[in-house]
Design an enzyme around this catalytic site. Structure first.
Site, PDB file in Angstrom:
ATOM      1  N   ASP A 163      83.799  69.309  71.908  1.00 58.79           N
ATOM      2  CA  ASP A 163      84.120  68.503  70.713  1.00 58.79           C
ATOM      3  C   ASP A 163      83.706  69.235  69.443  1.00 58.79           C
ATOM      4  OD1 ASP A 163      81.490  68.166  71.543  1.00 58.79           O
ATOM      5  OD2 ASP A 163      81.385  66.026  71.090  1.00 58.79           O
TER       6      ASP A 163
ATOM      7  N   ASP B 210      96.150  74.843  71.425  1.00 52.23           N
ATOM      8  CA  ASP B 210      97.146  74.263  70.510  1.00 52.23           C
ATOM      9  C   ASP B 210      96.555  74.152  69.105  1.00 52.23           C
ATOM     10  OD1 ASP B 210      99.121  73.855  72.464  1.00 52.23           O
ATOM     11  OD2 ASP B 210      99.621  71.863  71.699  1.00 52.23           O
TER      12      ASP B 210
ATOM     13  N   TYR C   9      93.613  69.913  86.197  1.00 50.25           N
ATOM     14  CA  TYR C   9      95.027  70.137  86.503  1.00 50.25           C
ATOM     15  C   TYR C   9      95.312  70.160  88.002  1.00 50.25           C
ATOM     16  CZ  TYR C   9      96.758  71.145  81.809  1.00 50.25           C
ATOM     17  OH  TYR C   9      97.156  71.054  80.503  1.00 50.25           O
TER      18      TYR C   9
ATOM     19  N   ASP D 180      93.624  74.058  77.093  1.00 51.45           N
ATOM     20  CA  ASP D 180      94.961  73.574  76.736  1.00 51.45           C
ATOM     21  C   ASP D 180      94.911  72.967  75.333  1.00 51.45           C
ATOM     22  OD1 ASP D 180      97.682  72.733  77.091  1.00 51.45           O
ATOM     23  OD2 ASP D 180      96.930  70.710  77.478  1.00 51.45           O
TER      24      ASP D 180
ATOM     25  N   LYS E 259      81.232  71.018  78.227  1.00 47.59           N
ATOM     26  CA  LYS E 259      80.789  69.678  77.836  1.00 47.59           C
ATOM     27  C   LYS E 259      79.574  69.375  78.713  1.00 47.59           C
ATOM     28  CE  LYS E 259      81.446  65.925  75.505  1.00 47.59           C
ATOM     29  NZ  LYS E 259      80.943  65.805  74.157  1.00 47.59           N
TER      30      LYS E 259
HETATM   31  C1  IPM Z   1     100.603  74.861  78.052  1.00 47.80           C
HETATM   32  C2  IPM Z   1     101.436  73.644  78.294  1.00 47.80           C
HETATM   33  C3  IPM Z   1     101.434  73.312  79.768  1.00 47.80           C
HETATM   34  C4  IPM Z   1     100.007  72.963  80.154  1.00 47.80           C
HETATM   35  C5  IPM Z   1     102.415  72.220  80.214  1.00 47.80           C
HETATM   36  C6  IPM Z   1     103.830  72.539  79.824  1.00 47.80           C
HETATM   37  C7  IPM Z   1     102.313  71.943  81.691  1.00 47.80           C
HETATM   38  O1  IPM Z   1     100.981  72.587  77.499  1.00 47.80           O
HETATM   39  O2  IPM Z   1     100.890  75.904  78.663  1.00 47.80           O
HETATM   40  O3  IPM Z   1      99.655  74.802  77.284  1.00 47.80           O
HETATM   41  O4  IPM Z   1      99.566  71.811  79.994  1.00 47.80           O
HETATM   42  O5  IPM Z   1      99.301  73.841  80.634  1.00 47.80           O
HETATM   43 MG    MG Z   2      99.438  73.127  76.180  1.00 44.96          MG
END
Ligand code: IPM
Ligand code: MG
Length: 361
Positions: free
Chosen positions: A225, A253, A142, A249, A193
């Protein structure tokens, strides 16, 4: 009690709808405890681009500087898809994370008993899931340098991002991992990884070395993975996970599905001078403006604020119990709706939780 200042940055999309519900709940806590919270709103993301041309205007940054904690909504949306990369709404959030050195992002994912069937995964898989992803938030792909795009002589293009970590950056987030695991079930899984990346080799060495200081925490290592697979195959094997920015990240999710919906997942970004609390879900442009978004992730983020920043752990628990209570009574927003439950909108869900909470004082 002295005044506790909270910067409120709703941002864009459903952030604008769910953040006021979290504020509603915090106001209920203030009434119940006598604590004095002061809320000051600021613009960020696309809303700030529209108003000032900048995703994080100086006034918003200044507001955060003097706050004790930041309550954040979400940023981004199709409207700003074509703005220059460095001015995208997301840069506002990334700048806050970097500037305030919020290196540890805590993302708990628990499967509440009454939501087991809201998950697309089988009951036998998700039941009993209770894990915490700790995502490193200020380094890695990032933020790594060099980062650029260039034209090549043959007319094609090249783009570069860099995954970079110093041993100090790894050690501080790993330490957070061990400390958090210690307050949970004493099991830490470090995800990397290391079969491919030198960054991950350093990561694994440092985490292993640090593990000797925490003999009471069982440490294991998993490749990213394989972790992606294990999260949906056997999520109950996990307690605390610590991992670098990009892996975290993606995996967080994925972990959201275990809780039934993205709308259930809160987060805390800590480690710096002040902390930032935000729901893990984004702006959800497809449902924004309809009053149907689930405010629970935002409300649980406010509970994390009470626990990690405001030193009100009992009230954090009260908020969490109020959420459970309302779910137990069968109220659901659209994302977690099941047969035989009562469908409510964003503000109604917020009201129900605030009312349940009020009854606890
Ligand atoms: C998260 C989001 C952010 C990230 C975006 C909105 C920049 O996906 O907080 O997980 O990638 O960190
Ligand atoms: Mg995210």
């Amino acid at each position: 009690m002295s005044t506790y200042r909270i910067a409120v940055l709703p941002g864009d999309g459903v952030g604008v709808e769910v953040t006021p519900e979290a504020v509603k709940v915090l106001k209920t806590v203030a009434r119940g405890t006598g604590a004095s919270f002061e809320f000051e709103a600021g613009i960020v993301g696309g809303a700030a681009i529209d108003a000032t041309g900048e995703p994080l205007p100086a006034a918003t940054r200044a507001l955060c500087e003097k706050a004790h904690a930041i309550l954040f909504g979400s940023v981004g949306g199709p409207k700003w898809d074509d703005v220059a990369h460095e001015k995208r709404p997301e840069r506002g959030l990334l700048a806050l994370r970097k500037d305030f050195d919020l290196y540890a992002n805590l993302r708990p994912a628990a499967c509440y008993p009454m939501l087991v069937d809201a998950s697309p995964l089988k009951r036998s898989v998700v039941e009993g899931t209770d894990l915490m992803v700790i995502r490193e938030l200020t380094a890695g792909l990032y933020f790594g340098q060099p980062r650029f795009r260039e034209a090549l002589p043959d007319g094609s293009e090249r783009a570069v991002n860099t995954m970079s970590y110093t041993s100090k950056e790894i050690e501080r987030v790993a330490r957070m991992g061990f400390e958090v695991a210690r307050k949970r079930r004493h099991h830490l899984t470090s995800v990397d990884k290391s079969n491919v990346l030198v960054v991950s080799q350093l990561w694994r060495e440092i985490v292993t070395r640090l593990g000797r200081e925490y003999p009471d925490v069982t440490l294991d290592h998993m490749l990213a993975d394989n972790c992606a697979m294990a999260l949906v195959a056997r999520p109950t094997r996990f307690d605390t996970i610590v991992t670098e920015n990009t892996f975290g990240d993606i995996l967080s999710d994925e972990a959201a599905i275990l809780a039934g919906s993205m709308g259930m997942l809160p987060s805390a970004s800590i480690g710096g001078r002040i902390a930032l609390y935000e729901p893990v879900h984004g702006t959800a442009p497809d449902i924004a403006g309809k009053g149907i978004a689930n405010p629970i992730a935002a409300i649980l983020s406010a509970a994390m604020l009470l626990r990690y920043s405001a030193d009100l752990p009992k009230d954090a628990e009260r908020v969490e119990r109020a959420v459970l209570d309302v779910l137990q009574h069968g109220y659901r927003t659209a994302d977690i709706r099941q047969e035989g439950t009562k469908l409510v909108g964003t503000a109604e869900m917020g009201d129900l939780i605030a009312r349940a909470l009020e009854g606890m004082y």
